[in-house]
Design a protein around this motif. Structure first.
Motif, PDB file in Angstrom:
ATOM      1  N   THR A   1      23.241  35.440 -35.951  1.00 30.65           N
ATOM      2  CA  THR A   1      22.745  34.089 -35.681  1.00 30.65           C
ATOM      3  C   THR A   1      22.614  33.311 -36.988  1.00 30.65           C
ATOM      4  OG1 THR A   1      20.428  34.669 -35.969  1.00 30.65           O
ATOM      5  CG2 THR A   1      21.344  34.972 -33.760  1.00 30.65           C
ATOM      6  N   THR A   2      22.664  31.994 -36.848  1.00 31.89           N
ATOM      7  CA  THR A   2      22.509  31.126 -38.017  1.00 31.89           C
ATOM      8  C   THR A   2      21.112  31.292 -38.608  1.00 31.89           C
ATOM      9  OG1 THR A   2      23.999  29.583 -36.912  1.00 31.89           O
ATOM     10  CG2 THR A   2      22.812  28.752 -38.816  1.00 31.89           C
ATOM     11  N   ARG A   3      20.144  31.466 -37.742  1.00 33.42           N
ATOM     12  CA  ARG A   3      18.773  31.658 -38.198  1.00 33.42           C
ATOM     13  C   ARG A   3      18.644  32.860 -39.122  1.00 33.42           C
ATOM     14  NH1 ARG A   3      13.497  30.334 -34.741  1.00 33.42           N
ATOM     15  NH2 ARG A   3      11.988  31.528 -35.938  1.00 33.42           N
ATOM     16  N   GLU A   4      19.305  33.974 -38.747  1.00 30.39           N
ATOM     17  CA  GLU A   4      19.285  35.150 -39.633  1.00 30.39           C
ATOM     18  C   GLU A   4      20.032  34.876 -40.931  1.00 30.39           C
ATOM     19  OE1 GLU A   4      19.951  39.099 -37.328  1.00 30.39           O
ATOM     20  OE2 GLU A   4      20.592  37.489 -35.980  1.00 30.39           O
ATOM     21  N   ALA A   5      21.103  34.082 -40.847  1.00 31.27           N
ATOM     22  CA  ALA A   5      21.929  33.845 -42.032  1.00 31.27           C
ATOM     23  C   ALA A   5      21.214  33.002 -43.083  1.00 31.27           C
ATOM     24  CB  ALA A   5      23.242  33.167 -41.623  1.00 31.27           C
ATOM     25  N   VAL A   6      20.198  32.241 -42.663  1.00 34.28           N
ATOM     26  CA  VAL A   6      19.465  31.417 -43.633  1.00 34.28           C
ATOM     27  C   VAL A   6      18.074  31.971 -43.938  1.00 34.28           C
ATOM     28  CG1 VAL A   6      20.688  29.307 -42.942  1.00 34.28           C
ATOM     29  CG2 VAL A   6      18.457  29.837 -41.905  1.00 34.28           C
ATOM     30  N   ALA A   7      17.758  33.138 -43.338  1.00 35.68           N
ATOM     31  CA  ALA A   7      16.363  33.608 -43.358  1.00 35.68           C
ATOM     32  C   ALA A   7      15.794  33.756 -44.766  1.00 35.68           C
ATOM     33  CB  ALA A   7      16.260  34.932 -42.595  1.00 35.68           C
ATOM     34  N   ASP A   8      16.592  34.219 -45.733  1.00 36.82           N
ATOM     35  CA  ASP A   8      16.077  34.483 -47.087  1.00 36.82           C
ATOM     36  C   ASP A   8      16.229  33.285 -48.021  1.00 36.82           C
ATOM     37  OD1 ASP A   8      18.865  34.745 -46.952  1.00 36.82           O
ATOM     38  OD2 ASP A   8      18.904  35.906 -48.804  1.00 36.82           O
ATOM     39  N   LEU A   9      16.734  32.175 -47.509  1.00 36.40           N
ATOM     40  CA  LEU A   9      16.978  31.005 -48.365  1.00 36.40           C
ATOM     41  C   LEU A   9      15.767  30.074 -48.367  1.00 36.40           C
ATOM     42  CD1 LEU A   9      20.664  30.225 -47.293  1.00 36.40           C
ATOM     43  CD2 LEU A   9      19.836  31.726 -49.129  1.00 36.40           C
ATOM     44  N   GLN A  10      15.627  29.311 -49.451  1.00 37.98           N
ATOM     45  CA  GLN A  10      14.486  28.419 -49.555  1.00 37.98           C
ATOM     46  C   GLN A  10      14.839  26.950 -49.376  1.00 37.98           C
ATOM     47  OE1 GLN A  10      12.875  30.811 -53.128  1.00 37.98           O
ATOM     48  NE2 GLN A  10      11.089  29.766 -52.321  1.00 37.98           N
ATOM     49  N   PHE A  11      16.118  26.647 -49.500  1.00 38.83           N
ATOM     50  CA  PHE A  11      16.531  25.259 -49.272  1.00 38.83           C
ATOM     51  C   PHE A  11      17.967  25.284 -48.779  1.00 38.83           C
ATOM     52  CE2 PHE A  11      17.647  20.857 -50.050  1.00 38.83           C
ATOM     53  CZ  PHE A  11      16.462  20.196 -49.764  1.00 38.83           C
ATOM     54  N   VAL A  12      18.217  24.572 -47.687  1.00 42.42           N
ATOM     55  CA  VAL A  12      19.511  24.642 -47.014  1.00 42.42           C
ATOM     56  C   VAL A  12      20.006  23.234 -46.663  1.00 42.42           C
ATOM     57  CG1 VAL A  12      20.726  25.470 -44.940  1.00 42.42           C
ATOM     58  CG2 VAL A  12      19.018  26.937 -46.063  1.00 42.42           C
ATOM     59  N   TYR A  13      21.275  22.979 -46.968  1.00 45.41           N
ATOM     60  CA  TYR A  13      21.928  21.759 -46.511  1.00 45.41           C
ATOM     61  C   TYR A  13      22.785  22.062 -45.292  1.00 45.41           C
ATOM     62  CZ  TYR A  13      20.780  18.530 -50.250  1.00 45.41           C
ATOM     63  OH  TYR A  13      20.114  17.695 -51.100  1.00 45.41           O
ATOM     64  N   ALA A  14      22.866  21.093 -44.387  1.00 54.12           N
ATOM     65  CA  ALA A  14      23.830  21.136 -43.286  1.00 54.12           C
ATOM     66  C   ALA A  14      24.888  20.073 -43.557  1.00 54.12           C
ATOM     67  CB  ALA A  14      23.139  20.854 -41.956  1.00 54.12           C
ATOM     68  N   THR A  15      26.169  20.427 -43.424  1.00 50.88           N
ATOM     69  CA  THR A  15      27.240  19.439 -43.600  1.00 50.88           C
ATOM     70  C   THR A  15      27.608  18.872 -42.234  1.00 50.88           C
ATOM     71  OG1 THR A  15      28.845  21.230 -43.424  1.00 50.88           O
ATOM     72  CG2 THR A  15      28.240  20.528 -45.631  1.00 50.88           C
TER      73      THR A  15
END
Lengths: 278, 278
Positions: A76-90
């Motif tokens: 899932t996308t949620r798991e793929a960003v779980a350890d990140l602190q700041f995320v951009y969506a294109t």
């Protein structure tokens, strides 16, 4: 296969590139190549449609094997960003919602500043035709979009990753004018050399009666010198020009360099009387 | 087939993109698409290996048909640049020679300034594997190169055109922060609305004995208000938060909204005695 490769350390080169439900292995490979071009290495895949690993991806990556080998797969996308602190969506088109929309250069500067502060960061890219869903965009902090031609706005997946990777590299340059190589420095020659060129040309022309009528000579010399001064010739260039003048001056079409006639001719200095005149 | 389409007017969108001996039609098509993405339209081809027109090029152009249809074909690079006044050559590696080497942003600014001054300008791109020859580079005024990862420097043809086209679009933006769309403006709400939120939350919490022991209440209130002030909530956001507070305050898990019990409950105001207490 969430958690695959989870024992690998986080690669520290820059933001994670996260492809959400990518369809074609070829596109994943071209993404890996674009990342490698600009020094990124951490690729995350959210349930790629045709499975993983992919030989088509490896072939299209053109030797960016380190990116392909290091790719992590998530359910899932949620798991793929779980350890990140700041995320951009294109995203290429306007969405409902209240997230800030940033230009690529601004987004890259933000990512660079956070990355330097030790924050793991990432960029989400949607599936080939339809992009990210609103639910996926909701997982990001801000939106990044490209200033494309409104009449022809569709960037393909690898192109979008290429542009963000390029902006990432750009954001790390000390100077935006920096280039990886440069022609040898060509500073202007000293005035001594420039004046040597003036003397050389003027003497050769004078010997041919170029400066006529005599009262016009000062203006003709002035114009000639202005023309030779403006380009700021380097020493090398002045040497080339003087070689050209010497060749024109000392040889003729009938007595080219290397010919017996030329040999006879060049023994004389300019303005020296020819042997048969002695 | 030099001169093909020579009756078409020069398209005025920006620099001509000149592909020197491109090999694959697919690559020409992807170049056309990249150009269209960033508003360029004038494509020139110097003796494409597989001939022209190319159905593969059209297919890969993804509807950038105007670029494909307008492409002009030349026999030599010299003919392809003949009507231009300033030309960049793209190259990935250092070359002997004395031409200035520019970063893409600097090159795009130069092209933009000259284009605005009415000068026809262009950018040369070499064949897929080997790039431009020294003779072809000699036809250009300056060199442009990309700040790629030295360990992985090969950009493909369409990627190189994409980056220069992107820089061209970028050079024309009034602001580099400009984005084509933006979330609705969310200015911070007035202090009246913020203080209404404070009152609402504090009253609901007070009614539940949250502020205990009483001597700690001033500090607890201060912290709560600081937390609610920092984000700069907009009016819409404050309305959302107040809806959340109201829901938590007025309904329970046992008497959710819409239930008969809830109906009974919500007729009372907070702090009002329940009917059976009257």
């Amino acid at each position: 296969m969430a958690g695959t490769n989870s024992e690998k350390p986080l690669l520290a080169e820059g933001p994670a590139i996260i492809l959400v439900h990518p369809q074609l292995g070829e596109n994943i490979g071209m993404v890996a190549r674009a990342m490698a071009n600009f020094g990124l290495a951490e690729l995350r895949l959210v349930s790629p449609r045709d499975g993983w690993p992919s030989e088509k991806a490896r072939a299209a990556a053109s030797r960016a094997d380190h990116v392909i080998d290091g790719a992590k797969v998530y359910d899932t996308t949620r798991e793929a960003v779980a350890d990140l602190q700041f995320v951009y969506a294109t995203t290429a088109r306007d969405r409902d919602g209240f997230k800030e929309v940033r230009a690529p250069g601004v987004a890259a500067d933000t990512l660079r500043a956070r990355f330097r502060a030790g924050q793991p960061v990432g960029i989400l890219f949607g599936r080939e035709r339809t992009g990210l869903t609103n639910d996926e965009i909701a997982l990001a902090d801000e939106i990044v979009t490209f200033p494309v031609n409104p009449a022809f706005a569709s960037l393909n997946l690898a192109q979008a990753v290429l542009l963000m990777s390029y902006e990432w590299m750009r954001s790390g340059l000390e100077s935006l004018d920096a280039v990886p190589f440069q022609a040898p420095e060509q500073p202007p020659a000293t005035k001594t050399h420039l004046h040597g060129l003036f003397d050389h040309i003027e003497e050769a022309l004078d010997a041919r009666g170029y400066f006529r009528p005599p009262e016009k000579k000062p203006k003709l010399v002035e114009n000639l010198r202005a023309m030779l001064t403006r380009p700021g010739f380097s020493l090398t260039e002045i040497q080339v020009i003087r070689g050209v003048i010497s060749s024109l001056d000392r040889f003729t079409r009938d007595a080219p360099r290397g010919s017996l006639a030329a040999h006879e001719t060049v023994r004389r200095k300019p303005n020296e009387a020819a042997p048969h005149d002695e």
